[in-house]
Design a protein around this motif. Sequence first.
Motif, PDB file in Angstrom:
ATOM      1  N   GLY A  46       0.804  -1.219   0.000  1.00 12.30           N
ATOM      2  CA  GLY A  46       0.000   0.000   0.000  1.00 12.30           C
ATOM      3  C   GLY A  46       0.839   1.271   0.000  1.00 12.30           C
ATOM      4  N   SER A  47       0.172   2.401   0.270  1.00 16.89           N
ATOM      5  CA  SER A  47       0.846   3.701   0.231  1.00 16.89           C
ATOM      6  C   SER A  47       1.100   4.179   1.650  1.00 16.89           C
ATOM      7  CB  SER A  47      -0.055   4.705  -0.496  1.00 16.89           C
ATOM      8  OG  SER A  47      -1.142   5.036   0.346  1.00 16.89           O
ATOM      9  N   ASP A  48       1.563   5.414   1.755  1.00 15.87           N
ATOM     10  CA  ASP A  48       1.819   5.998   3.073  1.00 15.87           C
ATOM     11  C   ASP A  48       0.570   5.985   3.939  1.00 15.87           C
ATOM     12  OD1 ASP A  48       4.401   6.548   2.430  1.00 15.87           O
ATOM     13  OD2 ASP A  48       4.026   8.636   1.847  1.00 15.87           O
ATOM     14  N   THR A  49      -0.588   6.062   3.322  1.00 17.57           N
ATOM     15  CA  THR A  49      -1.807   6.167   4.127  1.00 17.57           C
ATOM     16  C   THR A  49      -2.541   4.839   4.269  1.00 17.57           C
ATOM     17  OG1 THR A  49      -3.008   6.857   2.165  1.00 17.57           O
ATOM     18  CG2 THR A  49      -2.197   8.604   3.603  1.00 17.57           C
ATOM     19  N   GLY A  50      -2.011   3.784   3.699  1.00 13.16           N
ATOM     20  CA  GLY A  50      -2.651   2.491   3.930  1.00 13.16           C
ATOM     21  C   GLY A  50      -2.803   1.680   2.662  1.00 13.16           C
ATOM     22  N   ALA A  51      -3.641   0.645   2.767  1.00 13.39           N
ATOM     23  CA  ALA A  51      -3.798  -0.293   1.670  1.00 13.39           C
ATOM     24  C   ALA A  51      -4.401   0.385   0.441  1.00 13.39           C
ATOM     25  CB  ALA A  51      -4.686  -1.447   2.096  1.00 13.39           C
ATOM     26  N   VAL A  52      -3.973  -0.018  -0.725  1.00 11.23           N
ATOM     27  CA  VAL A  52      -4.599   0.467  -1.952  1.00 11.23           C
ATOM     28  C   VAL A  52      -5.249  -0.678  -2.711  1.00 11.23           C
ATOM     29  CG1 VAL A  52      -2.976   2.382  -2.178  1.00 11.23           C
ATOM     30  CG2 VAL A  52      -2.508   0.219  -3.365  1.00 11.23           C
ATOM     31  N   LEU A  53      -4.893  -1.913  -2.311  1.00 13.10           N
ATOM     32  CA  LEU A  53      -5.398  -3.086  -3.021  1.00 13.10           C
ATOM     33  C   LEU A  53      -5.905  -4.100  -2.001  1.00 13.10           C
ATOM     34  CD1 LEU A  53      -5.748  -4.921  -5.491  1.00 13.10           C
ATOM     35  CD2 LEU A  53      -3.350  -5.564  -5.277  1.00 13.10           C
ATOM     36  N   VAL A  54      -7.206  -4.355  -2.044  1.00  9.21           N
ATOM     37  CA  VAL A  54      -7.789  -5.372  -1.180  1.00  9.21           C
ATOM     38  C   VAL A  54      -8.352  -6.459  -2.093  1.00  9.21           C
ATOM     39  CG1 VAL A  54      -9.449  -5.854   0.649  1.00  9.21           C
ATOM     40  CG2 VAL A  54      -8.399  -3.593   0.502  1.00  9.21           C
ATOM     41  N   PRO A  55      -7.626  -7.544  -2.252  1.00 15.48           N
ATOM     42  CA  PRO A  55      -8.064  -8.575  -3.186  1.00 15.48           C
ATOM     43  C   PRO A  55      -9.511  -8.981  -2.938  1.00 15.48           C
ATOM     44  CG  PRO A  55      -5.869  -9.075  -2.396  1.00 15.48           C
ATOM     45  CD  PRO A  55      -6.363  -7.903  -1.598  1.00 15.48           C
ATOM     46  N   GLY A  56     -10.287  -9.032  -4.006  1.00 14.94           N
ATOM     47  CA  GLY A  56     -11.680  -9.419  -3.901  1.00 14.94           C
ATOM     48  C   GLY A  56     -12.622  -8.250  -3.630  1.00 14.94           C
ATOM     49  N   GLN A  57     -12.062  -7.087  -3.257  1.00 17.67           N
ATOM     50  CA  GLN A  57     -12.937  -5.975  -2.875  1.00 17.67           C
ATOM     51  C   GLN A  57     -12.553  -4.688  -3.597  1.00 17.67           C
ATOM     52  OE1 GLN A  57     -12.418  -6.669   1.514  1.00 17.67           O
ATOM     53  NE2 GLN A  57     -14.625  -6.718   1.400  1.00 17.67           N
ATOM     54  N   PRO A  58     -12.977  -4.557  -4.831  1.00 11.89           N
ATOM     55  CA  PRO A  58     -12.657  -3.338  -5.573  1.00 11.89           C
ATOM     56  C   PRO A  58     -13.178  -2.078  -4.879  1.00 11.89           C
ATOM     57  CG  PRO A  58     -14.152  -4.758  -6.847  1.00 11.89           C
ATOM     58  CD  PRO A  58     -13.744  -5.520  -5.635  1.00 11.89           C
ATOM     59  N   ASP A  59     -14.301  -2.201  -4.153  1.00  8.42           N
ATOM     60  CA  ASP A  59     -14.837  -0.996  -3.511  1.00  8.42           C
ATOM     61  C   ASP A  59     -13.969  -0.522  -2.356  1.00  8.42           C
ATOM     62  OD1 ASP A  59     -15.516  -3.211  -2.006  1.00  8.42           O
ATOM     63  OD2 ASP A  59     -17.379  -2.339  -1.250  1.00  8.42           O
ATOM     64  N   SER A  85     -10.555  -0.879  -2.691  1.00  7.49           N
ATOM     65  CA  SER A  85      -9.229  -0.766  -3.288  1.00  7.49           C
ATOM     66  C   SER A  85      -9.062   0.594  -3.958  1.00  7.49           C
ATOM     67  CB  SER A  85      -9.031  -1.874  -4.332  1.00  7.49           C
ATOM     68  OG  SER A  85      -9.129  -3.140  -3.709  1.00  7.49           O
ATOM     69  N   LEU A  86      -8.263   1.446  -3.293  1.00  7.15           N
ATOM     70  CA  LEU A  86      -8.080   2.792  -3.833  1.00  7.15           C
ATOM     71  C   LEU A  86      -7.471   2.772  -5.230  1.00  7.15           C
ATOM     72  CD1 LEU A  86      -6.894   5.006  -0.858  1.00  7.15           C
ATOM     73  CD2 LEU A  86      -9.020   5.170  -2.136  1.00  7.15           C
ATOM     74  N   MET A  87      -6.639   1.752  -5.532  1.00 11.71           N
ATOM     75  CA  MET A  87      -5.998   1.773  -6.846  1.00 11.71           C
ATOM     76  C   MET A  87      -7.005   1.575  -7.966  1.00 11.71           C
ATOM     77  SD  MET A  87      -3.688  -1.715  -7.281  1.00 11.71           S
ATOM     78  CE  MET A  87      -3.451  -1.595  -9.051  1.00 11.71           C
ATOM     79  N   TYR A  88      -8.188   1.099  -7.625  1.00 12.52           N
ATOM     80  CA  TYR A  88      -9.290   1.113  -8.587  1.00 12.52           C
ATOM     81  C   TYR A  88     -10.172   2.350  -8.373  1.00 12.52           C
ATOM     82  CZ  TYR A  88     -13.972   0.253 -10.365  1.00 12.52           C
ATOM     83  OH  TYR A  88     -15.180   0.406 -10.970  1.00 12.52           O
ATOM     84  N   GLN A  89     -10.571   2.582  -7.113  1.00  8.79           N
ATOM     85  CA  GLN A  89     -11.516   3.674  -6.812  1.00  8.79           C
ATOM     86  C   GLN A  89     -11.064   5.025  -7.378  1.00  8.79           C
ATOM     87  OE1 GLN A  89     -14.464   3.834  -5.693  1.00  8.79           O
ATOM     88  NE2 GLN A  89     -14.720   1.678  -5.188  1.00  8.79           N
ATOM     89  N   LEU A  90      -9.777   5.311  -7.246  1.00  9.13           N
ATOM     90  CA  LEU A  90      -9.315   6.638  -7.684  1.00  9.13           C
ATOM     91  C   LEU A  90      -9.309   6.775  -9.203  1.00  9.13           C
ATOM     92  CD1 LEU A  90      -6.416   7.440  -5.172  1.00  9.13           C
ATOM     93  CD2 LEU A  90      -8.820   8.071  -5.059  1.00  9.13           C
TER      94      LEU A  90
END
Lengths: 434, 337
Positions: free
Chosen positions: B70-83, B85-90
Amino acid sequence: MRFQKNAHRLDDVTRRDFVTGAARAFLGLGTLPLLSGLARAVGDDAIPLRPTTARHVIYLYMNGGMSHLDTFDPKPGKETQGPIEAIATRADGVQISQYFPNLAQQMDKVALISSMFSSQGAHAQGQYFMHTSYLLRGTIRHPSLGAWVSRMRGRLNPSLPAHVAIGGGSNDASCGFLEFEHAPLPIGNPEAGLQNSRRPQTVDAETFDRRQARLAQMNDAFADRYDQKQVRAYDKMYEQAVRLMSSEDLLAFDINQEPPSLREAYGDDPFGQGCLLARRLVEHGVRYVEVGNGGWDTHNENFDAMADKCPPLDRTLATLLADLESRGLLEETLVVLATEFGRTPTIVAGRNGRNHYPQAFTCWMTGGGVRGGQRYGRTDAEGREIVENKVTVPDINATIAHALGLPIDHVMTSPSGRPFQVADKGQPVTALFG
Amino acid sequence: MRTLRSLILLLFLSPAVVAQERVDFEAEVLPILEKRCLSCHRAPYEDSTGRTKNPKAGLRLDSRGWMLHGSDTGAVLVPGQPDKSLMYQLTVLPDDDADIMPAKGKPLTKAQTDLLQRWISEGADFGAWTGRPGPEVTEQEETPAPTSSPLPAKLAVWKALGEGVRPAGESALTKARRNAQIRLVLPDGPLLRVEYLSFEADTDDDVVAELTGFADRIAVLRLARAQVSDAVAATIVRMKNLTHLDLRETEFGDAGLNKIRGLSELRSVNLFETNVSDRGLRALEKMESLQDVYLFGSNVTDEGVARLREHLPNAKVRYELELPEGILETTPNRRRR
């Protein structure tokens, strides 16, 4: 591009400004959130239930950054302590400042959290962070915890708002991107209660009803044509205000109902009377009441300021806790004392002051299932660094949310489609309960 | 008719859905990352002027390990949960949002974001790809699960009492709900909390009697400020799983208390500003389950309270508003320096 996109909304906002002004003037309601995507709905998916130990929160906010060394995390004998001494309390091994002799008698109820840590060292940013768990930024306004509670669990008393903020100062108790009905009902002066909540004498009940019916008639066509969340929310706001106007629960806002001796015990100042009002509101089923207490930004003559500010605070807090206890309200009411940061252990030479210090400070909680008589987390011998059980700002909000049974892992989507959680990624300090 | 139409539709559509293969990370997702993300989110490097460029937001997408970190502020990828996962949401924010990714250039195409979404939904399978060395991560680093601590004592009592009790029927609840708020005390148990907020003035003994049909499901009953009298005890006494009873500011008194002495699970009874006197307290003496008793503002005396405390040594009996001593005389200790 952004300008163009929003340009067509300008007239909309102007009208909203007008209506807001009217609503505030006539109905005692606060301002609409002008940021955020306004019209788009927040996800309405089912919000899971969780076990709950607290149903109400009284959130006492010490505005400006309360010195931890001079109040609840004293370091007797150290140079950083300055002239204020520590006293023993009813809780074994827990000492607090000499200025809180009355509260000391009730520390067996209180859990101190002396390992608070914030990443924000400026007031606006720190206060926003404390209230919302998110960092202040230009593109979005986040809901404060009281608004989350209102959104996720709704009202307890159908006539009273879920969320009230007493004593101005902080604008951070806000509905953020949530619907306006979750914004706090603002009470500027606790002694005056809820302003403009009664029908004017010149308008009799029949006339009022007739006018309401006429208004509804005129609004119905619009509401039918624009059956949107935002339109419904405004209708609902009026409906709720009118309901409150004719409700006996309006008395909850009137502290003149209280015996003078109790009013005096709470302290003859806005914060003291505000706490008394908070108790009345909780008693009538309001979920989340914030009471603000300003003046803690003690860059200069910190010790004079403490001598002025602490004794009345001690009296108010001690009375509030005793009063809640005697009425059986402390079982399910979580009382939280919070601030945005502590103050520098090093006393600033020349002006006897302390500056902002987010890297270690103290907050506390009592009631609502919290096990009192403990100090959770520790700072070092001089109050500079956290040496045990660091608690971040999102963590303390997650702890409050946990007590209230809010699902902290539940994702809600802002109108712009971004995911948010009630305390961001904070984790509850479960050691405080049980 | 409509059902039939949907069925036919489904028949045509489903093969297409089934035929859609799992996303191949290296062949499909990685090229997007390389083209649109890695110029900012990669291992630190020296630019042409010799300055070190660190990954933006501490996020590196050039490595499986770092992506999961993840990034400085936390996880960006939560497998199975696009909602989550910031790397998708953003990538799917409105294109005028200041936080949209990529920060430069055009937004990703719908096909690209859909692919990203599908890949995460399917569990973010990287295949054999690991990319550059990353920090040690466990196979699937998810956002930490909410801490499941043991239930606080009060809640544990409700759990135990609820075992084997059938939930109240909806029809019985519906009538009572006209005047009362009725909620579960625990999300996964049958026991209920009943209160009459805002309806206190209309809540008399008869209204409370409407709870009789599911009396044994009620664990918490709040009658504060309601228009009830001793007669309400006839309904309350049926609530054999009642743990918390709040009669604050009512006309309830000794006769009522005497009638409910058989409630064996009662933990807390609130008699603040009621008509209860020392005589009524005698009824409480044998109620050993009691832990909290509130008597301030009632007609009890020091003697009666002392006697009750003797009989119930483990209960906390509140009888006075325990304002700290000398609260009105307190004077601040002025500074000494």
